[in-house]
Design a protein around this motif. Sequence first.
Motif, PDB file in Angstrom:
ATOM      1  N   VAL A 188      48.087  -7.575  20.952  1.00  0.00           N
ATOM      2  CA  VAL A 188      48.270  -6.618  22.048  1.00  0.00           C
ATOM      3  C   VAL A 188      48.995  -5.380  21.546  1.00  0.00           C
ATOM      4  O   VAL A 188      48.640  -4.245  21.886  1.00  0.00           O
ATOM      5  CB  VAL A 188      49.049  -7.269  23.212  1.00  0.00           C
ATOM      6  N   ARG A 189      50.014  -5.596  20.712  1.00  0.00           N
ATOM      7  CA  ARG A 189      50.763  -4.469  20.158  1.00  0.00           C
ATOM      8  C   ARG A 189      49.858  -3.580  19.311  1.00  0.00           C
ATOM      9  O   ARG A 189      49.953  -2.345  19.354  1.00  0.00           O
ATOM     10  CB  ARG A 189      51.941  -4.978  19.327  1.00  0.00           C
ATOM     11  N   SER A 190      48.972  -4.194  18.516  1.00  0.00           N
ATOM     12  CA  SER A 190      48.072  -3.403  17.674  1.00  0.00           C
ATOM     13  C   SER A 190      47.103  -2.580  18.519  1.00  0.00           C
ATOM     14  O   SER A 190      46.757  -1.451  18.160  1.00  0.00           O
ATOM     15  CB  SER A 190      47.304  -4.314  16.718  1.00  0.00           C
ATOM     16  N   ILE A 191      46.666  -3.139  19.640  1.00  0.00           N
ATOM     17  CA  ILE A 191      45.779  -2.396  20.542  1.00  0.00           C
ATOM     18  C   ILE A 191      46.516  -1.207  21.151  1.00  0.00           C
ATOM     19  O   ILE A 191      45.984  -0.090  21.219  1.00  0.00           O
ATOM     20  CB  ILE A 191      45.232  -3.321  21.645  1.00  0.00           C
TER      21      ILE A 191
ATOM     22  N   VAL B 249      47.766 -11.899  13.740  1.00  0.00           N
ATOM     23  CA  VAL B 249      47.628 -13.134  14.507  1.00  0.00           C
ATOM     24  C   VAL B 249      48.611 -13.148  15.668  1.00  0.00           C
ATOM     25  O   VAL B 249      49.631 -12.456  15.659  1.00  0.00           O
ATOM     26  CB  VAL B 249      47.866 -14.369  13.612  1.00  0.00           C
ATOM     27  N   GLY B 250      48.291 -13.954  16.653  1.00  0.00           N
ATOM     28  CA  GLY B 250      49.167 -14.093  17.808  1.00  0.00           C
ATOM     29  C   GLY B 250      48.839 -13.074  18.885  1.00  0.00           C
ATOM     30  O   GLY B 250      48.449 -11.940  18.596  1.00  0.00           O
ATOM     31  N   ARG B 251      48.996 -13.490  20.118  1.00  0.00           N
ATOM     32  CA  ARG B 251      48.665 -12.608  21.239  1.00  0.00           C
ATOM     33  C   ARG B 251      49.546 -11.368  21.269  1.00  0.00           C
ATOM     34  O   ARG B 251      49.061 -10.253  21.479  1.00  0.00           O
ATOM     35  CB  ARG B 251      48.805 -13.380  22.554  1.00  0.00           C
ATOM     36  N   ALA B 252      50.837 -11.552  21.043  1.00  0.00           N
ATOM     37  CA  ALA B 252      51.772 -10.424  21.122  1.00  0.00           C
ATOM     38  C   ALA B 252      51.442  -9.351  20.091  1.00  0.00           C
ATOM     39  O   ALA B 252      51.412  -8.153  20.411  1.00  0.00           O
ATOM     40  CB  ALA B 252      53.204 -10.915  20.933  1.00  0.00           C
TER      41      ALA B 252
END
Length: 310
Positions: A70-73, A64-67
Amino acid sequence: MRNSFRVHAALFFVSVIYAANYSLSKDVMPRYMGPFGIVTLRIVGAVLFFTIIKYVVAPRDKIVGRADNVRSILCGICGIGVNQLLFFSGLNLTSPISASLLQTIAPIIVVIASAVLLSEKITLPRVLGIAVGAAGAASLILSRNAQAAIYPHATLGNIFILANATVFGLYLVLVQPLMRKYHAFTVLSRIFLVGAVIAVPFGWREALTADYASFPLYIWLEIGYMVVFLTILAYLLNNWALKYASPALLGVYIYLQPVLAVLIAVALGKDHFSWGKAGQAALIFLGVWLVSQKPKKAVVSEVAVKTVQS
């Protein structure tokens, strides 16, 4: 102490898996399948496995969460898609010896990235550990005969391996916060899915057009090894270890790969062991030990916390 032993055991087993892959992969490609086809089989198999296990073991766990998303991507791009495409492309063009040597740059990237992204201190023991380990690995690999004539495109392959080591070093740092916050299967299912989006468009043709009917049994076994051990088990153990080990310690275990590759070759009767190689192995293990040492301030803080809690 027990947990520390498990971390080192997991990292050692991963090193064995990777070390064996240098020889096994050369049996499969390019004669039976191209490098991108192998990558596609590995990633698709891993996506199916980790997705199914994730919904069985941790069905409610979500990133969850944008950060974090993005990190997982970024982890999927660096650690799975780009990483595997570069590695197998490079290994297809260069020798296993050169590939093993160039992999030793990853700990350097890990330490630098850890200092920048995680504010991890670069202590003198870690600097010495990286230097000693690199010296041992370089001495071991360079002592063997070169096979440049067999690999006419080795320079391009070496560039691919160098880039692979760099992006994998970044991945080790980026994925650590996710592994400490979410279930391992949640993270792995996500990053392999992202990696599939990157890699499958490059390799689906090679995977579909391979002449599977002509594969001898040992090729099937080696492909199975690359999917089950090299992809699923190695990534699972690597990411589990990240919960308890610093990225620098995880990265420096790459130094073990050339040593273990020699031991595997000796066991198969393809190489011989000498006192010189024993000394080189000792340098590598010394480097691993030095990098695993924590800063004194961190140790004092941990002791202080335990004293207050007790």
